[in-house]
Design a protein around this motif. Sequence first.
Motif, PDB file in Angstrom:
ATOM      1  N   ARG A  20      31.585  -7.397  44.541  1.00 26.68           N
ATOM      2  CA  ARG A  20      31.318  -7.418  43.104  1.00 26.68           C
ATOM      3  C   ARG A  20      30.000  -8.099  42.741  1.00 26.68           C
ATOM      4  O   ARG A  20      29.252  -7.603  41.893  1.00 26.68           O
ATOM      5  CB  ARG A  20      32.487  -8.097  42.386  1.00 26.68           C
ATOM      6  CG  ARG A  20      33.811  -7.362  42.568  1.00 26.68           C
ATOM      7  CD  ARG A  20      34.934  -8.010  41.799  1.00 26.68           C
ATOM      8  NE  ARG A  20      36.211  -7.361  42.127  1.00 26.68           N
ATOM      9  CZ  ARG A  20      37.367  -7.657  41.546  1.00 26.68           C
ATOM     10  NH1 ARG A  20      37.412  -8.583  40.611  1.00 26.68           N
ATOM     11  NH2 ARG A  20      38.478  -7.034  41.902  1.00 26.68           N
ATOM     12  N   HIS A  21      29.717  -9.219  43.342  1.00 28.11           N
ATOM     13  CA  HIS A  21      28.487  -9.943  43.018  1.00 28.11           C
ATOM     14  C   HIS A  21      27.256  -9.125  43.414  1.00 28.11           C
ATOM     15  O   HIS A  21      26.303  -8.997  42.638  1.00 28.11           O
ATOM     16  CB  HIS A  21      28.478 -11.297  43.739  1.00 28.11           C
ATOM     17  CG  HIS A  21      27.263 -12.127  43.453  1.00 28.11           C
ATOM     18  ND1 HIS A  21      27.017 -12.705  42.221  1.00 28.11           N
ATOM     19  CD2 HIS A  21      26.203 -12.449  44.240  1.00 28.11           C
ATOM     20  CE1 HIS A  21      25.864 -13.342  42.254  1.00 28.11           C
ATOM     21  NE2 HIS A  21      25.347 -13.217  43.467  1.00 28.11           N
ATOM     22  N   PHE A  24      26.972  -5.964  41.111  1.00 27.66           N
ATOM     23  CA  PHE A  24      26.534  -6.326  39.752  1.00 27.66           C
ATOM     24  C   PHE A  24      25.042  -6.619  39.735  1.00 27.66           C
ATOM     25  O   PHE A  24      24.316  -6.170  38.829  1.00 27.66           O
ATOM     26  CB  PHE A  24      27.314  -7.535  39.235  1.00 27.66           C
ATOM     27  CG  PHE A  24      26.863  -7.990  37.868  1.00 27.66           C
ATOM     28  CD1 PHE A  24      27.311  -7.335  36.724  1.00 27.66           C
ATOM     29  CD2 PHE A  24      25.962  -9.042  37.721  1.00 27.66           C
ATOM     30  CE1 PHE A  24      26.874  -7.725  35.457  1.00 27.66           C
ATOM     31  CE2 PHE A  24      25.516  -9.432  36.469  1.00 27.66           C
ATOM     32  CZ  PHE A  24      25.977  -8.774  35.332  1.00 27.66           C
ATOM     33  N   ASN A  25      24.567  -7.363  40.713  1.00 31.27           N
ATOM     34  CA  ASN A  25      23.141  -7.705  40.763  1.00 31.27           C
ATOM     35  C   ASN A  25      22.263  -6.469  40.944  1.00 31.27           C
ATOM     36  O   ASN A  25      21.165  -6.389  40.383  1.00 31.27           O
ATOM     37  CB  ASN A  25      22.879  -8.705  41.886  1.00 31.27           C
ATOM     38  CG  ASN A  25      23.300 -10.115  41.507  1.00 31.27           C
ATOM     39  OD1 ASN A  25      23.424 -10.431  40.327  1.00 31.27           O
ATOM     40  ND2 ASN A  25      23.545 -10.948  42.495  1.00 31.27           N
ATOM     41  N   ASN A  28      22.130  -4.949  37.580  1.00 37.26           N
ATOM     42  CA  ASN A  28      21.424  -5.855  36.680  1.00 37.26           C
ATOM     43  C   ASN A  28      19.916  -5.762  36.891  1.00 37.26           C
ATOM     44  O   ASN A  28      19.131  -5.882  35.937  1.00 37.26           O
ATOM     45  CB  ASN A  28      21.901  -7.289  36.914  1.00 37.26           C
ATOM     46  CG  ASN A  28      21.524  -8.215  35.773  1.00 37.26           C
ATOM     47  OD1 ASN A  28      21.659  -7.857  34.600  1.00 37.26           O
ATOM     48  ND2 ASN A  28      21.038  -9.397  36.095  1.00 37.26           N
ATOM     49  N   GLN A  46      34.967  -9.064  35.792  1.00 39.45           N
ATOM     50  CA  GLN A  46      33.815  -8.693  36.620  1.00 39.45           C
ATOM     51  C   GLN A  46      33.655  -7.185  36.702  1.00 39.45           C
ATOM     52  O   GLN A  46      32.543  -6.653  36.631  1.00 39.45           O
ATOM     53  CB  GLN A  46      33.972  -9.268  38.026  1.00 39.45           C
ATOM     54  CG  GLN A  46      33.532 -10.705  38.189  1.00 39.45           C
ATOM     55  CD  GLN A  46      33.592 -11.141  39.640  1.00 39.45           C
ATOM     56  OE1 GLN A  46      34.618 -10.996  40.308  1.00 39.45           O
ATOM     57  NE2 GLN A  46      32.493 -11.672  40.134  1.00 39.45           N
ATOM     58  N   GLN A  79      36.072  -5.791  47.767  1.00 41.32           N
ATOM     59  CA  GLN A  79      36.500  -6.247  46.442  1.00 41.32           C
ATOM     60  C   GLN A  79      36.626  -5.111  45.432  1.00 41.32           C
ATOM     61  O   GLN A  79      36.486  -5.300  44.232  1.00 41.32           O
ATOM     62  CB  GLN A  79      35.532  -7.311  45.899  1.00 41.32           C
ATOM     63  CG  GLN A  79      35.437  -8.558  46.779  1.00 41.32           C
ATOM     64  CD  GLN A  79      34.440  -9.546  46.254  1.00 41.32           C
ATOM     65  OE1 GLN A  79      33.278  -9.199  45.974  1.00 41.32           O
ATOM     66  NE2 GLN A  79      34.858 -10.796  46.091  1.00 41.32           N
TER      67      GLN A  79
END
Length: 255
Positions: A20-21, A24-25, A28, A46, A79
């Motif tokens: 997820r991190h 997302f980045n 982004n 998230q 995830q």
Amino acid sequence: MKKKPSNFRKLEQEEILFGRHVVFNLFNEEKQVNRFYLQKGIGGGQIQAILKKVKEQGVVIQEVPKSKLDELTQGANHQGVAVTLPPYEYKTLEDCFQLAKDKDEAPFFIILDGIEDPHNLGSILRTADATGVHGVIIPKRRAVGLTGTVAKTSAGAIEHVPVVRVTNISQTIQQLKEQGVWVFASAMHGEDMRSWNTSGSIAIVIGNEGEGVSPLVEETSDGTVAIPMTGDIESLNASVAAAVLMYEVARHRLK
């Protein structure tokens, strides 16, 4: 040699990133993404934040069971999310116009209205390179993007022909027309290719393998063009039809 991160996999020359991190980045930072995979039934704050970014950027969302994500990531802790990145960078319309300007040539573009077969896209890129096309335009949705199969089929042409991925084909055609490009859609009921005026800045629209050019795209185009045929089969394969029309334009341009 720089070590790849643990949340990285490679499949047919497409990079696969997950978690997820990380995902997302990527969105982004507005990185180029081919496809977003989401595990069915998964949710949370998230996930909603990621989905907002995905929708804003018009990236294809594919909901899949957990087993599919397990397979893509080789059992890693994904995830519930993963993305595939194109093996080659997409360009912009400005890049394509600049290429034509650098070569002191009238712009020549190919617009693909929903080509789904990666072999067709690869073949079209190969012919585009041979005929001096300055850019190939594809839609983000319901169409194949740059993949390893496309790269292989193109026999290296993918490195030389700019590929532009757009949200709306009809709007892009309007932009081209505003910059003096004549746009012709391939259609069986169109003007005979042998009497077609291919001089000046030009773009050819090739339709989907099964349905052809969509009605809205055809209506937005300046005209239609047909390949004369004498056999019993009414149409050609998309990549073959594209090749015939590209060479019809090129034969008036080749020095």
